[in-house]
Design a protein around this motif. Structure first.
Motif, PDB file in Angstrom:
ATOM      1  N   ASP A  62       0.751  -1.316   0.092  1.00  0.00           N
ATOM      2  CA  ASP A  62       0.045  -0.093  -0.094  1.00  0.00           C
ATOM      3  C   ASP A  62       0.831   1.239   0.035  1.00  0.00           C
ATOM      4  N   GLY A  63       0.450   2.216  -0.460  1.00  0.00           N
ATOM      5  CA  GLY A  63       1.000   3.686  -0.606  1.00  0.00           C
ATOM      6  C   GLY A  63       0.822   4.267   0.777  1.00  0.00           C
ATOM      7  N   VAL A  64       1.638   5.572   0.773  1.00  0.00           N
ATOM      8  CA  VAL A  64       1.550   5.894   2.207  1.00  0.00           C
ATOM      9  C   VAL A  64       0.371   6.768   2.587  1.00  0.00           C
ATOM     10  N   ASP A  65      -0.552   6.746   1.626  1.00  0.00           N
ATOM     11  CA  ASP A  65      -1.804   7.486   1.800  1.00  0.00           C
ATOM     12  C   ASP A  65      -3.076   6.623   1.791  1.00  0.00           C
ATOM     13  N   ALA A  66      -2.665   5.227   1.972  1.00  0.00           N
ATOM     14  CA  ALA A  66      -3.731   4.266   1.893  1.00  0.00           C
ATOM     15  C   ALA A  66      -4.667   4.470   3.099  1.00  0.00           C
ATOM     16  N   THR A  67      -4.067   4.656   4.306  1.00  0.00           N
ATOM     17  CA  THR A  67      -5.036   4.887   5.557  1.00  0.00           C
ATOM     18  C   THR A  67      -4.343   6.070   6.188  1.00  0.00           C
ATOM     19  N   PRO A  68      -4.887   7.233   5.882  1.00  0.00           N
ATOM     20  CA  PRO A  68      -4.352   8.737   6.442  1.00  0.00           C
ATOM     21  C   PRO A  68      -4.403   8.623   7.937  1.00  0.00           C
ATOM     22  N   TYR A  69      -5.296   7.927   8.683  1.00  0.00           N
ATOM     23  CA  TYR A  69      -4.993   7.698  10.232  1.00  0.00           C
ATOM     24  C   TYR A  69      -4.755   5.968  10.218  1.00  0.00           C
ATOM     25  N   GLY A  70      -3.592   5.776  10.666  1.00  0.00           N
ATOM     26  CA  GLY A  70      -3.141   4.370  10.648  1.00  0.00           C
ATOM     27  C   GLY A  70      -3.928   3.468  11.769  1.00  0.00           C
TER      28      GLY A  70
END
Length: 432
Positions: A62-70
């Motif tokens: 997944d890219g770094v913005d796949a889950t804005p809040y981890g």
């Protein structure tokens, strides 16, 4: 030469056993995998999970913005707060429990930290937030959220424990899991303004001896607190574990009352009134009532006494491998200071051995302890016993009942027993 150590059996006799190092050394030297322990594979026993390229290494993640809040990975989806459906009539005024059996370290993630509501979790924005200080003060004041942010702040780590934690265990072993017997607790790093700073800003008059605090929710949950405690270590907190408070934990501002029962940690804090006596006439009790064996009740039992529990192995965290190295771990805490020592018993309190603390005990905060053991597959009656910096020793259920009876559901800090069976499963039991 085999590395040996003495161990104490359930009948109290000593026997020789193989140590953790000896177990690993002799088993690996024999050229076989650890039988049932799953700790390692000997050379010459290929494991495709290490010798072959797996699917997760053959494409993009997944890219770094796949889950804005981890969020936790789905493999950990069982590490969640849980409630007991029959505990209260409605979830609006109920409790859920921290999954302490599945956590390590001492800091509780906000998303796992137990919550208690008296009229449900409300939505209150920072822009609409106000905090009043009035009563016996030189200058009544009203603070906005932005006002609070301008004061010098501090960061402190404290545990919060509901007075009813372990309360259902007074009459006997009831709930089969550390999450349910001891999970009305969390330990977070709070950031905020010392309440003392705000009271001094308003100027407390000499006759001021108490404060009355209330929340902005429908219940208000008003509580009286001695001024001495308010001026000591109470915080007006707006952050927990580095981020804004969660809605269920009082966003945007809550009161922190270190070491004292959780019902006094008023959420959505809206008012602090200084007075010369407690406000019991306002239908607030300042406490939960502790009814004793003779029918009388203790008054103002605010402080949470020293307590501990083994979180693994436990009913929700059984031993999943066979005999061999085993890490026994748990939590200890005290509202009167720091944890100085934790002892562990494998035989229901007949003999005790000192556990190692993950770090020196902190004032009014959870302490993690570990006891490294080589399990031979026999049954165990696991217990832990906390000793705090005042010298107080956590009592057994028998000792506590002799003084308190079984009429209360509050302030039960007795020693907990888990019966670990040969299968590795554990059960909540009592020992005489």
């Amino acid at each position: 030469m085999k590395d040996e150590t003495k161990e104490v059996s359930m009948d109290g006799t000593e026997r020789k056993g193989t140590s953790r190092r000896g177990f690993l050394t002799t088993t690996l030297a024999a050229g076989g995998a650890l039988a049932g322990a799953g700790l390692a594979r000997a050379q010459g026993a290929p494991d495709p999970l290490i010798t072959e390229v797996q699917s997760w290494a053959q494409g993009w993640g997944d890219g770094v913005d796949a889950t804005p809040y981890g969020l936790p990975i789905h493999y950990e989806s069982d590490v969640v707060r849980r409630n007991v459906s029959w505990l209260t009539a409605d979830a609006i005024s109920s409790i859920n429990f921290t999954p302490i059996h599945a956590l390590d370290g001492t800091i509780t993630p906000q998303g796992c930290a137990f919550e208690r509501h008296h009229s449900g979790a409300i939505e209150l924005s920072k822009a609409d937030y106000r905090l009043m200080i009035n009563g016996l003060v030189d200058t009544p004041l009203v603070f906005t959220y932005e006002d609070l942010e301008r004061f010098p702040r501090v960061t402190r780590t404290f545990f919060l424990e509901c007075a009813a934690n372990t309360g259902m265990e007074w009459a006997g072993a009831q709930l089969n899991g550390a999450q349910f017997t001891h999970g009305m607790i969390h330990n977070m790093e709070y950031t905020g303004v010392p309440l003392r700073t705000l009271l001094e800003e308003a100027g407390v008059k000499p006759e001021g001896k108490w404060i009355y605090v209330e929340g902005a929710d429908a219940s208000s949950n008003g509580r009286s607190i001695p001024l001495e405690k308010a001026m000591d270590d109470c915080l007006v907190a707006f952050k927990a574990n580095g981020e804004a408070l969660r809605k269920e934990h009082g966003y945007p501002v809550r009161l922190v009352v270190p070491g004292w029962e959780g019902n006094m940690w008023v959420k959505w804090l809206r008012r602090v009134e200084v007075g010369d006596q407690p406000w019991e006439s306002r239908e607030e009790t300042s406490k939960y009532t502790d009814t004793l064996e003779d029918g009388t009740s203790r008054k103002w039992t605010w402080v949470m006494d020293a307590k501990s529990v083994i979180t693994s192995p436990s009913p929700q965290s059984p031993i999943k491998h066979g005999p061999g190295p085993l890490v026994i771990t748990g939590l200890a805490w005290s509202g009167r200071g720091s944890i100085a020592r934790v002892d562990v018993s494998l035989d229901g309190g007949k003999t005790w051995k000192e556990a190692r603390l993950a770090a020196p005990g902190q004032d009014k905060a959870l302490t993690r302890f570990y006891f490294d053991h080589v399990w031979d597959g026999s049954e165990m009656l696991l217990q832990s016993r906390a000793i705090d910096s005042t010298g107080y020793v956590q009592p057994t259920k028998t000792e506590l009942r002799a003084f308190r009876g079984v009429n209360s559901i509050y302030h039960n800090n007795c020693i907990q027993t888990w019966w670990v069976k040969a299968s590795g499963e554990a059960e909540n039991v009592e020992v005489s």
